[in-house]
Design a protein around this motif. Structure first.
Motif, PDB file in Angstrom:
ATOM      1  N   UNK A 281       0.781  -1.118   0.074  1.00  0.00           N
ATOM      2  CA  UNK A 281      -0.149  -0.114   0.201  1.00  0.00           C
ATOM      3  C   UNK A 281       0.913   1.230  -0.011  1.00  0.00           C
ATOM      4  N   UNK A 282       1.989   1.195   0.789  1.00  0.00           N
ATOM      5  CA  UNK A 282       2.727   2.302   0.768  1.00  0.00           C
ATOM      6  C   UNK A 282       3.497   2.570  -0.650  1.00  0.00           C
ATOM      7  N   UNK A 283       4.139   1.510  -1.556  1.00  0.00           N
ATOM      8  CA  UNK A 283       4.177   1.612  -2.639  1.00  0.00           C
ATOM      9  C   UNK A 283       3.624   2.373  -3.602  1.00  0.00           C
ATOM     10  N   UNK A 284       2.274   1.820  -3.512  1.00  0.00           N
ATOM     11  CA  UNK A 284       1.316   2.085  -4.572  1.00  0.00           C
ATOM     12  C   UNK A 284       1.044   3.540  -3.941  1.00  0.00           C
ATOM     13  N   UNK A 285       0.930   4.084  -2.851  1.00  0.00           N
ATOM     14  CA  UNK A 285       0.390   5.130  -2.480  1.00  0.00           C
ATOM     15  C   UNK A 285       1.573   6.203  -3.062  1.00  0.00           C
ATOM     16  N   UNK A 286       2.579   5.890  -3.176  1.00  0.00           N
ATOM     17  CA  UNK A 286       3.839   6.815  -3.892  1.00  0.00           C
ATOM     18  C   UNK A 286       3.610   7.003  -5.510  1.00  0.00           C
ATOM     19  N   UNK A 287       2.796   5.987  -5.750  1.00  0.00           N
ATOM     20  CA  UNK A 287       2.538   5.824  -7.292  1.00  0.00           C
ATOM     21  C   UNK A 287       1.371   6.570  -7.737  1.00  0.00           C
ATOM     22  N   UNK A 288       0.268   6.141  -7.020  1.00  0.00           N
ATOM     23  CA  UNK A 288      -0.892   6.552  -7.556  1.00  0.00           C
ATOM     24  C   UNK A 288      -1.694   7.568  -6.566  1.00  0.00           C
ATOM     25  N   UNK A 289      -0.974   7.899  -5.320  1.00  0.00           N
ATOM     26  CA  UNK A 289      -1.732   8.460  -4.332  1.00  0.00           C
ATOM     27  C   UNK A 289      -2.559   7.576  -3.428  1.00  0.00           C
ATOM     28  N   UNK A 290      -2.964   7.872  -2.267  1.00  0.00           N
ATOM     29  CA  UNK A 290      -3.357   7.347  -1.393  1.00  0.00           C
ATOM     30  C   UNK A 290      -4.962   6.993  -1.850  1.00  0.00           C
ATOM     31  N   UNK A 291      -5.630   7.837  -2.334  1.00  0.00           N
ATOM     32  CA  UNK A 291      -6.853   7.702  -2.906  1.00  0.00           C
ATOM     33  C   UNK A 291      -7.012   6.520  -3.900  1.00  0.00           C
ATOM     34  N   UNK A 292      -5.988   6.544  -4.766  1.00  0.00           N
ATOM     35  CA  UNK A 292      -5.858   5.488  -5.641  1.00  0.00           C
ATOM     36  C   UNK A 292      -5.770   4.142  -5.371  1.00  0.00           C
ATOM     37  N   UNK A 293      -5.068   4.071  -4.213  1.00  0.00           N
ATOM     38  CA  UNK A 293      -4.807   2.819  -3.500  1.00  0.00           C
ATOM     39  C   UNK A 293      -6.216   2.204  -3.032  1.00  0.00           C
ATOM     40  N   UNK A 294      -7.119   3.207  -2.271  1.00  0.00           N
ATOM     41  CA  UNK A 294      -8.468   2.875  -2.171  1.00  0.00           C
ATOM     42  C   UNK A 294      -9.304   2.435  -3.285  1.00  0.00           C
ATOM     43  N   UNK A 295      -8.875   2.949  -4.403  1.00  0.00           N
ATOM     44  CA  UNK A 295      -9.663   2.546  -5.617  1.00  0.00           C
ATOM     45  C   UNK A 295      -9.305   1.413  -6.077  1.00  0.00           C
ATOM     46  N   UNK A 296      -8.145   1.026  -6.220  1.00  0.00           N
ATOM     47  CA  UNK A 296      -7.509  -0.131  -6.479  1.00  0.00           C
ATOM     48  C   UNK A 296      -8.223  -1.460  -5.786  1.00  0.00           C
ATOM     49  N   UNK A 297      -8.362  -1.137  -4.267  1.00  0.00           N
ATOM     50  CA  UNK A 297      -9.062  -2.154  -3.528  1.00  0.00           C
ATOM     51  C   UNK A 297     -10.440  -2.387  -3.901  1.00  0.00           C
ATOM     52  N   UNK A 298     -11.089  -1.208  -4.166  1.00  0.00           N
ATOM     53  CA  UNK A 298     -12.472  -1.463  -4.496  1.00  0.00           C
ATOM     54  C   UNK A 298     -12.479  -2.170  -5.790  1.00  0.00           C
ATOM     55  N   UNK A 299     -11.591  -1.967  -6.768  1.00  0.00           N
ATOM     56  CA  UNK A 299     -11.560  -2.617  -8.070  1.00  0.00           C
ATOM     57  C   UNK A 299     -11.424  -4.191  -7.912  1.00  0.00           C
ATOM     58  N   UNK A 300     -10.393  -4.586  -6.650  1.00  0.00           N
ATOM     59  CA  UNK A 300     -10.123  -5.819  -6.508  1.00  0.00           C
ATOM     60  C   UNK A 300     -11.388  -6.341  -5.815  1.00  0.00           C
ATOM     61  N   UNK A 301     -12.400  -5.866  -5.098  1.00  0.00           N
ATOM     62  CA  UNK A 301     -13.310  -6.219  -4.765  1.00  0.00           C
ATOM     63  C   UNK A 301     -14.437  -6.631  -5.833  1.00  0.00           C
ATOM     64  N   UNK A 302     -14.339  -5.846  -6.833  1.00  0.00           N
ATOM     65  CA  UNK A 302     -15.488  -5.879  -7.895  1.00  0.00           C
ATOM     66  C   UNK A 302     -14.910  -7.443  -8.390  1.00  0.00           C
ATOM     67  N   UNK A 303     -13.784  -7.316  -8.676  1.00  0.00           N
ATOM     68  CA  UNK A 303     -13.223  -8.700  -9.158  1.00  0.00           C
ATOM     69  C   UNK A 303     -13.637 -10.061  -8.431  1.00  0.00           C
ATOM     70  N   UNK A 304     -13.469  -9.805  -7.045  1.00  0.00           N
ATOM     71  CA  UNK A 304     -13.798 -10.928  -6.199  1.00  0.00           C
ATOM     72  C   UNK A 304     -15.288 -11.104  -6.340  1.00  0.00           C
ATOM     73  N   UNK A 305     -16.166 -10.353  -6.634  1.00  0.00           N
ATOM     74  CA  UNK A 305     -17.585 -10.558  -6.496  1.00  0.00           C
ATOM     75  C   UNK A 305     -17.906 -11.337  -7.826  1.00  0.00           C
TER      76      UNK A 305
END
Length: 518
Positions: A281-305
């Motif tokens: 999460x720290x690495x991704x935060x440096x690349x896409x910002x902290x909001x981008x990290x939570x968007x990525x987690x939301x995307x993973x949740x959609x894939x899991x559904x």
């Protein structure tokens, strides 16, 4: 058709065992036994016993229909049978279903001798079908759900400065996003699982994962600290439902002799998330910002559904007539000692895990925190693998050995305050002996609770999260009052206390021998 006679307990047990033996086999195994007339009779008996028609799967080799559970597999017969075995009733086949043979449903009668003979034939047929393989793709969906839940919980810890700047609050207040999430899980687990016991399992799990999707998206969009805190609390509630469902759902996919291995597969997502979630999460935060990290987690949740919808069979909830009151579940033989071991073991672990940085600093390894956490995580994954291989054969023994090893690790960590190599070995042993703890404890709870496993697991989730919070509180008090050097000795005392509880819970809770034989 007249109501068939109730078979003896011996016949019930044999029928139940035969149903469990074929539970979860692929359709090619069903076809193999479906061409056997005795097996077809057994399947018809099973339908009459359950009092409901099952999903029909056409067998190409015979054109007949077989009681094939849900979709193209036999699912959940064992648990369904135990719900209905006290009130057998007959039922005509569904209008769209073709009977197994022309006259079975119109002429089939049940007697002690015929039932026993048919179960014997079914036993032989299923034995000849060979050993079952774990439904790994299905179980990995649960693994991913656990990984997603823990990553959602812990990822703010690696993004404290970025979230603080984005919401214009201190890092201390950002840290409360983790606390709010855990509080939501504690509050929701038991009451929500209790309220949804009658709901079908797959839609409920998909709804809980959808909650993670929505509330992580709200976190990503929010510029208000109160709104973000609320979204985190609601995400924690969704996670409480996920944790309450996972174990009972997974156990219905496999026969009893494979349940421990199945839970080990389900549990491997937890140490991976704990090891990689924060640094990733720290690495991704440096690349896409902290909001981008939570968007990525939301995307993973959609894939899991989508994954859950595609591969997991659906199961009915628990019938109202079979539901115990929550207090009665907590009072089941073995439940209290198991929950006490959960409290002691998880509390011990989290005192050190939460304050690993000051301990490593005291041991002269302050600059190696990330490396030591990776070593711990690698050891935990190996520990889960070993636990999964042994838990079904020797739950009590493996639990006692794990707690003894955990105590030995605490001793090494105590010595490690004066020896860096001893500290490293202690961390390895810590991971090896703790990695399988959730699997052992979840299996023990499932054995003690039986059909009430979902409620019992939600109780374990509550105690588990209270122990996590308690680890932070007790560890902080110890750190302020003494220093980090006391942690290993506190772990030693707590692990020995846990071992003593396991030793006394021989009759109920942590029984000796192979699971399902006592």
């Amino acid at each position: 058709m007249p109501n068939p006679a109730k078979p003896s307990q011996v016949s019930q047990d044999r029928l139940r065992a035969a149903l469990k033996a074929i539970d979860g086999n692929d359709i090619d195994v069903v076809v193999q036994v479906g061409t056997n007339v005795a097996m077809q009779q057994f399947a018809a008996e099973a339908e009459l016993w359950l009092g409901r028609p099952c999903c029909r799967t056409t067998l190409p080799s015979t054109g007949a229909r077989c009681a094939a559970g849900i979709g193209d597999r036999i699912h959940g017969f064992g648990s369904l049978l135990s719900k209905h075995c006290s009130a057998p009733r007959s039922i005509a086949p569904a209008s769209e279903a073709t009977p197994l043979t022309g006259t079975f449903f119109s002429t089939l009668t049940r007697t002690e001798s015929s039932l026993t003979a048919k179960v014997s034939a079914a036993d032989s047929a299923t034995i000849s079908a060979g050993p079952q393989r774990l439904p790994v793709l299905k179980l990995l969906a649960f693994t991913a759900a656990g990984f997603l839940a823990i990553t959602t919980e812990t990822v703010p810890a690696g993004l404290l400065p970025r979230i603080g700047q984005g919401l214009d609050v201190s890092e201390g207040l950002v840290g409360q996003l983790v606390t709010s999430y855990a509080l939501g899980a504690v509050i929701a687990a038991v009451p929500v699982i209790a309220a949804t016991r009658g709901v079908r399992r797959r839609p409920l799990l998909m709804s809980a994962i959808s909650g993670l999707l929505v509330f992580n998206a709200v976190t990503a969009l929010s510029s208000s600290y109160p709104l973000t805190l609320t979204a985190r609390f609601l995400a924690g509630m969704a996670t409480g439902v996920v944790w309450g469902l996972l174990v009972g759902y997974a156990l219905r996919l496999v026969p009893e002799q494979q349940q421990g291995r199945a839970l080990a597969v389900v549990g491997v997502g937890q140490p991976i998330a704990l090891t990689l979630g924060v640094p990733l999460g720290t690495l991704l935060g440096s690349l896409v910002g902290w909001r981008g990290v939570f968007w990525i987690i939301s995307g993973l949740a959609l894939v899991l559904i989508a994954w859950i919808r595609a591969v997991l069979p659906d199961f009915p909830g628990q019938e109202a007539s079979t539901r115990r009151p929550i207090a009665s579940v907590a009072a089941l033989p073995g439940m209290r000692p198991i929950l006490l071991v959960v409290l002691l073991w998880i509390l011990a672990h989290n005192i050190l895990y939460t304050y690993i940085s000051p301990y490593l600093a005291a041991a002269g390894l302050g600059g190696r925190v990330d490396a030591m956490l990776f070593v711990f995580g690698a050891g935990a994954i190996i520990g889960i693998w070993g636990t999964g291989a042994l838990v079904d054969r020797a739950l009590r023994t493996v639990t006692l050995v794990s707690l003894a090893g955990f105590a030995a690790a605490a001793l090494l960590l105590g010595v490690g305050l004066h020896s860096a190599p001893a500290a490293v070995i202690g961390v390895v042993c810590w991971g090896l002996t703790f990695g399988g703890a959730p699997t052992l404890l979840q299996t023990a709870v499932a054995d003690a609770a039986g059909e009430d496993a979902d409620i019992a697991q939600s109780m374990m989730v509550t105690v588990f999260n209270l122990a996590v919070a308690g680890g932070g509180l007790v560890g902080g008090l110890l750190l302020e009052a003494i220093d980090a050097t006391v942690f290993p000795w506190v772990l030693l005392v707590l692990s020995m206390a846990g071992g003593a509880v396991v030793l006394t819970a021989r009759a109920n809770g942590f029984r000796p021998g192979m699971r399902g034989t006592s």
